[in-house]
Design a protein around this motif. Structure first.
Motif, mmCIF file in Angstrom:
data_model
loop_
_atom_site.group_PDB
_atom_site.id
_atom_site.type_symbol
_atom_site.label_atom_id
_atom_site.label_comp_id
_atom_site.label_asym_id
_atom_site.label_seq_id
_atom_site.Cartn_x
_atom_site.Cartn_y
_atom_site.Cartn_z
ATOM 1 N N TYR A 41 0.794 -1.273 -0.013
ATOM 2 C CA TYR A 41 0.056 0.134 0.163
ATOM 3 C C TYR A 41 0.958 1.417 0.307
ATOM 4 O O TYR A 41 1.792 1.280 0.938
ATOM 5 C CB TYR A 41 -0.879 -0.144 1.279
ATOM 6 C CG TYR A 41 -1.733 -1.220 1.345
ATOM 7 C CD1 TYR A 41 -3.028 -1.374 0.723
ATOM 8 C CD2 TYR A 41 -1.248 -2.437 1.983
ATOM 9 C CE1 TYR A 41 -3.895 -2.565 0.826
ATOM 10 C CE2 TYR A 41 -2.016 -3.617 1.900
ATOM 11 C CZ TYR A 41 -3.169 -3.380 1.149
ATOM 12 O OH TYR A 41 -4.192 -4.700 1.321
ATOM 13 N N ASN A 42 0.849 1.937 -1.015
ATOM 14 C CA ASN A 42 1.730 3.061 -1.268
ATOM 15 C C ASN A 42 0.968 4.354 -1.560
ATOM 16 O O ASN A 42 0.528 4.606 -2.240
ATOM 17 C CB ASN A 42 2.365 2.651 -2.631
ATOM 18 C CG ASN A 42 2.979 1.357 -2.291
ATOM 19 O OD1 ASN A 42 4.175 1.057 -1.917
ATOM 20 N ND2 ASN A 42 2.419 0.456 -3.130
ATOM 21 N N GLU A 43 1.791 5.567 -0.780
ATOM 22 C CA GLU A 43 1.160 6.886 -0.705
ATOM 23 C C GLU A 43 2.284 7.389 -1.831
ATOM 24 O O GLU A 43 3.523 7.269 -1.473
ATOM 25 C CB GLU A 43 1.121 7.386 0.446
ATOM 26 C CG GLU A 43 0.057 6.901 1.211
ATOM 27 C CD GLU A 43 -0.048 7.827 2.615
ATOM 28 O OE1 GLU A 43 -0.566 9.001 2.641
ATOM 29 O OE2 GLU A 43 0.401 7.377 3.570
ATOM 30 N N ILE A 44 1.778 8.110 -2.894
ATOM 31 C CA ILE A 44 2.910 8.706 -3.466
ATOM 32 C C ILE A 44 2.268 10.065 -4.203
ATOM 33 O O ILE A 44 1.135 10.291 -4.145
ATOM 34 C CB ILE A 44 3.230 7.851 -4.941
ATOM 35 C CG1 ILE A 44 1.863 7.758 -5.951
ATOM 36 C CG2 ILE A 44 3.831 6.695 -4.396
ATOM 37 C CD1 ILE A 44 2.254 6.689 -7.099
ATOM 38 N N THR A 45 3.077 10.719 -4.735
ATOM 39 C CA THR A 45 2.853 12.142 -5.170
ATOM 40 C C THR A 45 3.544 11.971 -6.716
ATOM 41 O O THR A 45 4.515 11.608 -6.860
ATOM 42 C CB THR A 45 3.288 13.207 -4.608
ATOM 43 O OG1 THR A 45 2.978 13.270 -3.161
ATOM 44 C CG2 THR A 45 3.039 14.633 -5.046
ATOM 45 N N VAL A 46 2.625 12.460 -7.686
ATOM 46 C CA VAL A 46 3.029 12.398 -9.077
ATOM 47 C C VAL A 46 2.968 14.139 -9.472
ATOM 48 O O VAL A 46 1.933 14.597 -9.248
ATOM 49 C CB VAL A 46 2.153 11.548 -10.110
ATOM 50 C CG1 VAL A 46 2.734 11.751 -11.475
ATOM 51 C CG2 VAL A 46 2.363 10.004 -9.587
ATOM 52 N N GLU A 47 3.950 14.402 -9.987
ATOM 53 C CA GLU A 47 3.924 15.861 -10.681
ATOM 54 C C GLU A 47 4.232 15.645 -12.166
ATOM 55 O O GLU A 47 4.909 15.076 -12.928
ATOM 56 C CB GLU A 47 5.012 16.736 -10.215
ATOM 57 C CG GLU A 47 4.907 18.268 -10.611
ATOM 58 C CD GLU A 47 6.160 18.837 -10.521
ATOM 59 O OE1 GLU A 47 6.211 19.844 -10.977
ATOM 60 O OE2 GLU A 47 6.948 18.428 -9.743
ATOM 61 N N ILE A 48 2.928 16.039 -12.995
ATOM 62 C CA ILE A 48 2.899 16.155 -14.608
ATOM 63 C C ILE A 48 2.428 17.309 -14.955
ATOM 64 O O ILE A 48 1.460 17.933 -14.520
ATOM 65 C CB ILE A 48 2.019 14.998 -14.726
ATOM 66 C CG1 ILE A 48 2.153 13.564 -14.351
ATOM 67 C CG2 ILE A 48 1.618 14.966 -16.591
ATOM 68 C CD1 ILE A 48 1.011 12.703 -14.734
ATOM 69 N N GLY A 49 3.603 17.977 -15.562
ATOM 70 C CA GLY A 49 3.159 19.308 -16.281
ATOM 71 C C GLY A 49 2.863 20.515 -15.116
ATOM 72 O O GLY A 49 2.235 21.154 -15.333
#
Length: 109
Positions: free
Chosen positions: A75-83
Motif C-alpha cells: 500500500y503506497n502513498e505517492i505524489t506524481v507531478e505532471i506538467g
C-alpha cells in the motif's frame, strides 16, 4: 528488521517507473497484470507497458511518501507531478507467488 521481498520489489517498481525503464518494468510484471486507475483499466503485460510508454512521453516526477505491506500487497502513498500539476495517489500493488506484479490499482486522493 529485514525488508520483505514485496517491499523490495515495490521499490524496484517505483525506481524503474521513475527511470522510465520499460525493460525493467517488463521483468517485474506478470503476464496477466491488470492496471486500473481513475481513467484506465487494462489487462495484459503488453497493454500495461503501452500505457507506461505513453505516460513516459510526459515530463513527470514521482515521489514515494510511504509503503506498507500486508500479505502479498503493498500500500503506497505517492505524489506524481505532471506538467506542474501535483496528484496525490494511493497505489495498491498485488504480487503473485513468484513476486511478479499482477495488479496495480491507483486511486487519486
Amino acid at each position: 528488521m529485514k525488508k520483505s521481498e514485496y517491499i523490495i520489489k515495490t521499490g524496484e517498481y517505483f525506481k524503474s517507473f521513475k527511470d522510465k525503464d520499460l525493460t525493467s518494468l517488463e521483468r517485474l510484471y506478470a503476464s496477466n497484470i491488470r492496471l486500473t486507475d481513475w481513467v484506465i483499466d487494462v489487462t495484459g503485460k503488453e497493454k500495461v507497458l503501452m500505457v507506461n510508454k505513453d505516460l513516459f512521453k510526459n515530463d513527470f516526477k514521482l515521489e514515494v511518501i510511504s509503503t506498507k505491506q500486508l500479505d502479498k500487497k503493498t500500500y503506497n502513498e505517492i505524489t506524481v507531478e505532471i506538467g506542474g500539476e501535483f496528484i496525490n495517489v494511493f497505489d495498491i500493488i498485488t504480487f503473485n507467488d513468484n513476486f511478479k506484479i499482477e495488479n496495480i490499482t491507483a486511486y487519486m486522493r
